[in-house]
Design a protein around this motif. Structure first.
Motif, PDB file in Angstrom:
ATOM      1  N   TYR A  25      48.739  44.697  49.076  1.00  0.00           N
ATOM      2  CA  TYR A  25      48.038  43.851  48.109  1.00  0.00           C
ATOM      3  C   TYR A  25      46.611  44.309  47.843  1.00  0.00           C
ATOM      4  O   TYR A  25      46.028  43.947  46.813  1.00  0.00           O
ATOM      5  CB  TYR A  25      48.104  42.379  48.533  1.00  0.00           C
ATOM      6  CG  TYR A  25      49.422  41.781  48.121  1.00  0.00           C
ATOM      7  CD1 TYR A  25      49.589  41.246  46.850  1.00  0.00           C
ATOM      8  CD2 TYR A  25      50.521  41.827  48.963  1.00  0.00           C
ATOM      9  CE1 TYR A  25      50.807  40.737  46.438  1.00  0.00           C
ATOM     10  CE2 TYR A  25      51.751  41.319  48.565  1.00  0.00           C
ATOM     11  CZ  TYR A  25      51.879  40.787  47.301  1.00  0.00           C
ATOM     12  OH  TYR A  25      53.100  40.297  46.885  1.00  0.00           O
ATOM     13  N   LYS A  56      47.392  46.363  44.839  1.00  0.00           N
ATOM     14  CA  LYS A  56      47.792  45.567  43.669  1.00  0.00           C
ATOM     15  C   LYS A  56      46.618  44.772  43.101  1.00  0.00           C
ATOM     16  O   LYS A  56      46.353  44.792  41.895  1.00  0.00           O
ATOM     17  CB  LYS A  56      48.941  44.621  44.041  1.00  0.00           C
ATOM     18  CG  LYS A  56      50.258  45.329  44.317  1.00  0.00           C
ATOM     19  CD  LYS A  56      51.342  44.366  44.763  1.00  0.00           C
ATOM     20  CE  LYS A  56      51.858  43.536  43.613  1.00  0.00           C
ATOM     21  NZ  LYS A  56      53.093  42.782  43.987  1.00  0.00           N
ATOM     22  N   LEU A  57      45.907  44.063  43.983  1.00  0.00           N
ATOM     23  CA  LEU A  57      44.806  43.216  43.527  1.00  0.00           C
ATOM     24  C   LEU A  57      43.615  44.067  43.087  1.00  0.00           C
ATOM     25  O   LEU A  57      42.854  43.670  42.201  1.00  0.00           O
ATOM     26  CB  LEU A  57      44.394  42.245  44.629  1.00  0.00           C
ATOM     27  CG  LEU A  57      45.425  41.143  44.926  1.00  0.00           C
ATOM     28  CD1 LEU A  57      45.134  40.458  46.251  1.00  0.00           C
ATOM     29  CD2 LEU A  57      45.450  40.107  43.800  1.00  0.00           C
ATOM     30  N   ASP A 117      50.992  36.952  46.341  1.00  0.00           N
ATOM     31  CA  ASP A 117      51.801  37.221  45.157  1.00  0.00           C
ATOM     32  C   ASP A 117      51.444  36.266  44.024  1.00  0.00           C
ATOM     33  O   ASP A 117      51.311  36.673  42.865  1.00  0.00           O
ATOM     34  CB  ASP A 117      53.285  37.110  45.514  1.00  0.00           C
ATOM     35  CG  ASP A 117      54.166  37.792  44.476  1.00  0.00           C
ATOM     36  OD1 ASP A 117      53.873  38.951  44.112  1.00  0.00           O
ATOM     37  OD2 ASP A 117      55.141  37.163  44.019  1.00  0.00           O
ATOM     38  N   TYR A 132      47.987  37.124  42.648  1.00  0.00           N
ATOM     39  CA  TYR A 132      48.118  38.340  41.841  1.00  0.00           C
ATOM     40  C   TYR A 132      48.694  38.009  40.463  1.00  0.00           C
ATOM     41  O   TYR A 132      48.148  38.423  39.420  1.00  0.00           O
ATOM     42  CB  TYR A 132      49.009  39.355  42.564  1.00  0.00           C
ATOM     43  CG  TYR A 132      49.380  40.559  41.727  1.00  0.00           C
ATOM     44  CD1 TYR A 132      48.434  41.550  41.428  1.00  0.00           C
ATOM     45  CD2 TYR A 132      50.669  40.691  41.211  1.00  0.00           C
ATOM     46  CE1 TYR A 132      48.764  42.650  40.655  1.00  0.00           C
ATOM     47  CE2 TYR A 132      51.014  41.801  40.439  1.00  0.00           C
ATOM     48  CZ  TYR A 132      50.064  42.773  40.164  1.00  0.00           C
ATOM     49  OH  TYR A 132      50.384  43.852  39.390  1.00  0.00           O
ATOM     50  N   ASN A 133      49.776  37.240  40.440  1.00  0.00           N
ATOM     51  CA  ASN A 133      50.419  36.911  39.155  1.00  0.00           C
ATOM     52  C   ASN A 133      49.522  36.039  38.279  1.00  0.00           C
ATOM     53  O   ASN A 133      49.576  36.133  37.047  1.00  0.00           O
ATOM     54  CB  ASN A 133      51.746  36.203  39.415  1.00  0.00           C
ATOM     55  CG  ASN A 133      52.799  37.158  39.935  1.00  0.00           C
ATOM     56  OD1 ASN A 133      52.840  38.332  39.558  1.00  0.00           O
ATOM     57  ND2 ASN A 133      53.675  36.683  40.816  1.00  0.00           N
ATOM     58  N   LYS A 155      46.881  38.480  36.534  1.00  0.00           N
ATOM     59  CA  LYS A 155      47.339  39.586  35.671  1.00  0.00           C
ATOM     60  C   LYS A 155      46.993  39.343  34.194  1.00  0.00           C
ATOM     61  O   LYS A 155      47.017  38.207  33.732  1.00  0.00           O
ATOM     62  CB  LYS A 155      48.861  39.769  35.814  1.00  0.00           C
ATOM     63  CG  LYS A 155      49.246  40.467  37.087  1.00  0.00           C
ATOM     64  CD  LYS A 155      50.669  41.003  37.050  1.00  0.00           C
ATOM     65  CE  LYS A 155      51.695  39.900  36.833  1.00  0.00           C
ATOM     66  NZ  LYS A 155      53.071  40.418  36.914  1.00  0.00           N
TER      67      LYS A 155
END
Length: 306
Positions: free
Chosen positions: A191, A194-195, A299, A302-303, A306
């Motif tokens: 993450y 991702k982040l 998660d 993150y979503n 986005k």
């Protein structure tokens, strides 16, 4: 004849008592044998239970003092809780003002063999900024278990205590700790990438419990309530949050199980955002493990960004 009957009755009572005592001793012996092979560990609340079980596994018996659904800093130990402490080899608490009942509880019991573990020892701490919060709860934000990096520190402190009281199983505890530590690092690495790829770094929560998680991943939290989720925000604070959410295109307001959702729901309605659950892990929610809950938190954050 009367004396003879009385003597028979007394003999029967004595025999019955002896048999009963023998049976009870056997039962106690069996119970003691079942638990005797395990180290009794008492923890203050849920995340510490998770860390203890990750390290100790089947070598320990864990008792959690704070019941599910109760804020650790609102908890008041009962006699049965203190009795658990008198029988324990290890007691683990988070510290940093999270459990203001610990000192009083420890001073009221007689257990010279109890190893007391302040799980925050050695953590990289975040200072509170509110003078009122500092005065009532202390200088530091206590929510260190919501950092994957600081969770490793807490787990290590627990591991060290288990090794101290059960040195013959040192390799077992070391191995379990290393495995747990690697799983934390793996989730962190996943993450962090991702982040880190996102431009938007800010999200809104019910109360300010996620400063350590934010530090791990370079994020910012805006919150309806403060670090200890006490009281409701002023009209000016709510107005500030509405403006922030609109200006930053916030589409999700995160709420926690143990904090009041009403104001968060009001905020979400004002800015046309959805309300979504986030786990503080203070209690075991939705039967999720620590790793499951942290993965879902990351998660969902993150979503939402986005």
């Amino acid at each position: 004849m009367k004396k003879f009957i009385t003597l028979l009755l007394m003999t029967a009572i004595v025999l019955s008592t002896l048999v009963g005592c023998s049976t009870n001793e056997k039962e106690k012996s069996t119970i003691s044998s079942d638990k005797g092979d395990k180290i009794k560990v008492v923890v203050s609340f849920n995340p510490l239970r998770e860390f203890a079980m990750a390290v100790g596994k089947d070598k320990i018996q864990v008792v959690t003092m704070v019941p599910e659904g109760v804020e650790p800093h609102d908890f008041e130990p009962k006699v049965k809780d203190l009795l658990e402490l008198t029988e324990a080899k290890v007691f683990v608490y988070n510290g940093l003002g999270m459990e203001n009942w610990v000192d009083k509880s420890l001073s009221s019991i007689d257990n010279k063999n109890l190893n007391v573990v302040d799980a925050s020892k050695g953590s990289n701490l975040i200072k509170n900024t509110s003078e009122d919060v500092i005065k009532e709860h202390g200088q530091y934000d206590p929510h260190i278990w919501l950092s994957l990096q600081e969770a490793k520190v807490e787990a290590k402190n627990i591991k060290d205590a288990l090794v101290k009281v059960d040195e013959k199983n040192k390799d077992y505890y070391e191995k379990n700790y290393e495995e747990f530590s690697k799983s934390l690092d793996s989730l962190y690495t996943e993450y962090k990438s991702k982040l880190g790829s996102l431009q938007n770094k800010s999200f809104v929560t019910g109360h300010a419990a996620f400063a350590y998680l934010c530090r791990d991943f370079g994020l910012n939290q805006q919150s309806v309530e403060g670090v200890f989720a006490e009281g409701e925000p002023t009209a000016a604070k709510l107005k500030e949050l509405v403006e922030y959410a609109k200006n930053n295109n916030v589409k999700t307001i995160f709420v926690e199980e143990l904090a009041s959702p009403k104001v968060s729901e009001t905020l979400a309605n004002e800015v046309n955002a959805k309300v979504q659950k986030i786990y503080t892990i203070e209690s075991k929610e939705d039967s999720k493990t620590y790793m499951d809950a942290m993965r879902e938190n990351l998660d969902n954050i993150y979503n939402s960004l986005k």
